[in-house]
Scaffold this motif. Structure first.
Motif, PDB file in Angstrom:
ATOM      1  N   LYS A  91      18.744  27.218  14.998  1.00 58.01           N
ATOM      2  CA  LYS A  91      19.274  26.230  14.115  1.00 58.01           C
ATOM      3  C   LYS A  91      17.755  25.598  13.407  1.00 58.01           C
ATOM      4  N   HIS A  92      16.858  25.533  14.147  1.00 58.41           N
ATOM      5  CA  HIS A  92      15.787  24.733  13.431  1.00 58.41           C
ATOM      6  C   HIS A  92      15.046  25.739  12.286  1.00 58.41           C
ATOM      7  N   PHE A  93      15.218  27.005  12.223  1.00 57.88           N
ATOM      8  CA  PHE A  93      14.504  27.784  11.203  1.00 57.88           C
ATOM      9  C   PHE A  93      15.837  28.293  10.206  1.00 57.88           C
ATOM     10  N   GLY A  94      16.898  27.887  10.619  1.00 57.61           N
ATOM     11  CA  GLY A  94      17.992  28.658   9.854  1.00 57.61           C
ATOM     12  C   GLY A  94      18.523  30.017  10.005  1.00 57.61           C
ATOM     13  N   ILE A  95      18.417  30.586  11.175  1.00 57.38           N
ATOM     14  CA  ILE A  95      18.423  31.898  11.603  1.00 57.38           C
ATOM     15  C   ILE A  95      19.489  32.211  12.697  1.00 57.38           C
ATOM     16  N   SER A  96      20.491  32.881  12.491  1.00 56.10           N
ATOM     17  CA  SER A  96      21.336  33.163  13.448  1.00 56.10           C
ATOM     18  C   SER A  96      20.781  33.452  14.969  1.00 56.10           C
ATOM     19  N   ARG A  99      19.496  36.750  16.118  1.00 50.93           N
ATOM     20  CA  ARG A  99      18.347  37.362  15.531  1.00 50.93           C
ATOM     21  C   ARG A  99      17.275  37.075  16.139  1.00 50.93           C
ATOM     22  N   ILE A 100      17.253  35.690  16.542  1.00 45.20           N
ATOM     23  CA  ILE A 100      16.046  35.215  17.106  1.00 45.20           C
ATOM     24  C   ILE A 100      15.311  35.960  18.273  1.00 45.20           C
ATOM     25  N   ASN A 101      15.779  36.380  19.369  1.00 48.92           N
ATOM     26  CA  ASN A 101      15.219  37.359  20.430  1.00 48.92           C
ATOM     27  C   ASN A 101      14.724  38.495  19.894  1.00 48.92           C
ATOM     28  N   PRO A 102      15.508  39.304  19.089  1.00 51.21           N
ATOM     29  CA  PRO A 102      15.010  40.538  18.479  1.00 51.21           C
ATOM     30  C   PRO A 102      13.602  40.248  17.725  1.00 51.21           C
ATOM     31  N   ILE A 103      13.570  39.141  16.843  1.00 53.33           N
ATOM     32  CA  ILE A 103      12.523  38.891  16.128  1.00 53.33           C
ATOM     33  C   ILE A 103      11.169  38.485  17.154  1.00 53.33           C
ATOM     34  N   LEU A 104      11.520  37.697  18.246  1.00 51.89           N
ATOM     35  CA  LEU A 104      10.329  37.437  19.067  1.00 51.89           C
ATOM     36  C   LEU A 104      10.040  38.780  19.863  1.00 51.89           C
ATOM     37  N   SER A 105      10.868  39.612  20.048  1.00 51.62           N
ATOM     38  CA  SER A 105      10.675  40.936  20.624  1.00 51.62           C
ATOM     39  C   SER A 105       9.796  41.592  20.020  1.00 51.62           C
ATOM     40  N   GLU A 106       9.851  41.517  18.475  1.00 49.67           N
ATOM     41  CA  GLU A 106       9.191  42.461  17.760  1.00 49.67           C
ATOM     42  C   GLU A 106       7.655  41.797  17.853  1.00 49.67           C
ATOM     43  N   LEU A 107       7.390  40.498  18.022  1.00 48.64           N
ATOM     44  CA  LEU A 107       6.382  39.990  18.037  1.00 48.64           C
ATOM     45  C   LEU A 107       5.574  40.194  19.301  1.00 48.64           C
ATOM     46  N   GLY A 108       6.366  40.933  20.291  1.00 45.58           N
ATOM     47  CA  GLY A 108       5.802  40.872  21.800  1.00 45.58           C
ATOM     48  C   GLY A 108       5.802  39.675  22.780  1.00 45.58           C
ATOM     49  N   SER A 151       1.647  29.181  13.832  1.00 46.59           N
ATOM     50  CA  SER A 151       1.905  29.673  12.424  1.00 46.59           C
ATOM     51  C   SER A 151       2.238  30.918  12.458  1.00 46.59           C
ATOM     52  N   ARG A 152       1.941  32.175  13.242  1.00 43.18           N
ATOM     53  CA  ARG A 152       2.162  33.403  13.376  1.00 43.18           C
ATOM     54  C   ARG A 152       3.802  33.657  13.453  1.00 43.18           C
ATOM     55  N   ILE A 153       4.116  32.820  14.548  1.00 47.07           N
ATOM     56  CA  ILE A 153       5.637  32.807  14.697  1.00 47.07           C
ATOM     57  C   ILE A 153       6.415  32.228  13.543  1.00 47.07           C
ATOM     58  N   ILE A 154       6.038  31.124  13.122  1.00 47.81           N
ATOM     59  CA  ILE A 154       6.588  30.571  11.797  1.00 47.81           C
ATOM     60  C   ILE A 154       6.817  31.422  10.791  1.00 47.81           C
ATOM     61  N   ASN A 155       5.675  31.961  10.374  1.00 45.88           N
ATOM     62  CA  ASN A 155       5.666  33.057   9.321  1.00 45.88           C
ATOM     63  C   ASN A 155       6.481  34.313   9.671  1.00 45.88           C
ATOM     64  N   ALA A 156       6.522  34.770  10.822  1.00 45.47           N
ATOM     65  CA  ALA A 156       7.388  35.862  11.210  1.00 45.47           C
ATOM     66  C   ALA A 156       8.904  35.295  10.930  1.00 45.47           C
ATOM     67  N   LEU A 157       9.182  34.229  11.397  1.00 45.81           N
ATOM     68  CA  LEU A 157      10.676  33.747  11.281  1.00 45.81           C
ATOM     69  C   LEU A 157      11.102  33.722   9.916  1.00 45.81           C
ATOM     70  N   LYS A 158      10.129  33.066   9.110  1.00 51.21           N
ATOM     71  CA  LYS A 158      10.249  32.982   7.431  1.00 51.21           C
ATOM     72  C   LYS A 158      10.403  34.267   6.874  1.00 51.21           C
ATOM     73  N   GLU A 159       9.547  35.207   7.376  1.00 53.57           N
ATOM     74  CA  GLU A 159       9.787  36.705   6.657  1.00 53.57           C
ATOM     75  C   GLU A 159      11.116  37.189   7.014  1.00 53.57           C
ATOM     76  N   ALA A 160      11.707  36.912   8.353  1.00 53.37           N
ATOM     77  CA  ALA A 160      12.685  37.383   8.584  1.00 53.37           C
ATOM     78  C   ALA A 160      14.016  37.232   7.880  1.00 53.37           C
ATOM     79  N   LYS A 161      13.657  35.714   7.025  1.00 51.39           N
ATOM     80  CA  LYS A 161      14.709  35.115   6.355  1.00 51.39           C
ATOM     81  C   LYS A 161      14.465  35.577   4.624  1.00 51.39           C
ATOM     82  N   GLY A 162      13.501  36.232   4.744  1.00 52.80           N
ATOM     83  CA  GLY A 162      13.104  36.437   3.059  1.00 52.80           C
ATOM     84  C   GLY A 162      12.487  35.183   2.530  1.00 52.80           C
TER      85      GLY A 162
END
Length: 295
Positions: A91-96, A99-108, A151-162
């Motif tokens: 909700k905070h980042f406007g992402i389903s 999708r959050i856990n797969p993105i966090l998984s890609e970040l390790g 910042s790294r997590i913020i940027n990764a979540l932004k990248e996921a949104k395009g």
């Protein structure tokens, strides 16, 4: 120095929690188990510092080191209320939320369990807390609010949104541009990646032909401004090819990168010039150590 031990009852008093609730926390986390009318210490409990003590009047009982009361399993209910779920992050980042856990998984930061998600050592460093649903026992991870400032997590979540990402600070930018101008990515690999040397092209081609998904020059999921040569999402493995071993500036950069890899205990495969001539023998063995089968 003598280690001070607390019985589980004494531990509950220190924590200001009912003994019944403390035993439930220990049981839910696999540190003790119930057999008939007795509590038994598990191997996991022993690894946490639990021991069996004997009292002439009360018989055998489970005891814990005094430091154990600081363990994360005793996160207060109030603190737990302030933790962010994957749904809240979505909700905070406007992402389903799916999708959050797969993105966090890609970040390790988390990894897929048989059911649910579990936090990784790196995830714990950035405030991840391992929890499980009371009724099903399915594990899930919640986060301290400080994750919203990483910042790294913020940027990764932004990248996921395009979304576009803000540029780095001037010093980091100049250093990065200087390196990339000196070694331009002019070698085109089989999968379309443009890489900076023939050796990197051979590595990229080998991974592609082996059907191993990989990223090139992926930023490490840490606050330090470090990019890997290759990243394999399966196995969370990083590959570094060390080329200019006679260049003092390059050796300094190599030393700094190795320091970061060691600091966060990342899975790292190192390759040098001799390895490039024998990738078919070298890489499968190195990948297998991290559970990745090449053939």
């Amino acid at each position: 120095m003598d280690i001070k031990y607390l019985s589980t009852t004494a531990l509950s008093k220190e924590l200001q929690l009912p003994a019944k609730e403390v035993f439930k926390l220990l049981s839910d986390n696999g540190l003790v188990r119930r057999m008939d009318d007795n509590w038994l210490l598990t191997e996991l409990g022993k690894n946490k510092g639990g021991v069996i003590k004997s009292h002439p009047r009360y018989g055998s009982y489970i005891a814990w080191t005094e430091e154990f009361k600081q363990d994360e399993i005793f996160t207060s209910k109030e603190e737990e209320k302030n933790l962010l779920t994957s749904t809240a992050l979505g909700k905070h980042f406007g992402i389903s939320k799916f999708r959050i856990n797969p993105i966090l998984s890609e970040l390790g930061l988390v990894q897929k369990s048989v059911k649910g998600w579990t936090v990784t050592p790196l995830g714990k460093l950035v405030g991840g807390k391992q929890l499980e649903y009371d009724k099903t026992g399915v594990p899930y991870v919640c986060w301290k609010s400080s994750i919203l400032t990483r910042s790294r997590i913020i940027n990764a979540l932004k990248e996921a949104k395009g979304d576009s990402i803000e540029e780095k600070n001037e010093v980091q930018e100049k250093e990065t541009i200087g390196f990339r101008e000196k070694f331009e990515a002019t070698h085109r690999s089989a999968d379309g990646h443009y890489v900076r040397s023939r050796a990197e092209m051979l590595i990229d081609n080998w991974l592609y032909m082996s059907e191993i998904v990989h990223a090139y020059e992926r930023k490490l999921p840490v606050e330090e401004d470090v990019y890997c040569d290759f990243y394999l999402p399966v196995g969370k493995v990083y590959i570094e090819y060390w080329g200019l071993e006679n260049d003092p500036r390059y050796l300094h950069r190599k030393s700094e990168k190795l320091r970061v890899y060691k600091k966060y205990e990342f899975n790292l495969i190192e390759l040098n010039d001799a390895d490039i001539q024998n990738l078919d023998d070298i890489l499968p063995k190195k990948l297998l150590r991290f559970g990745i089968q090449a053939y």
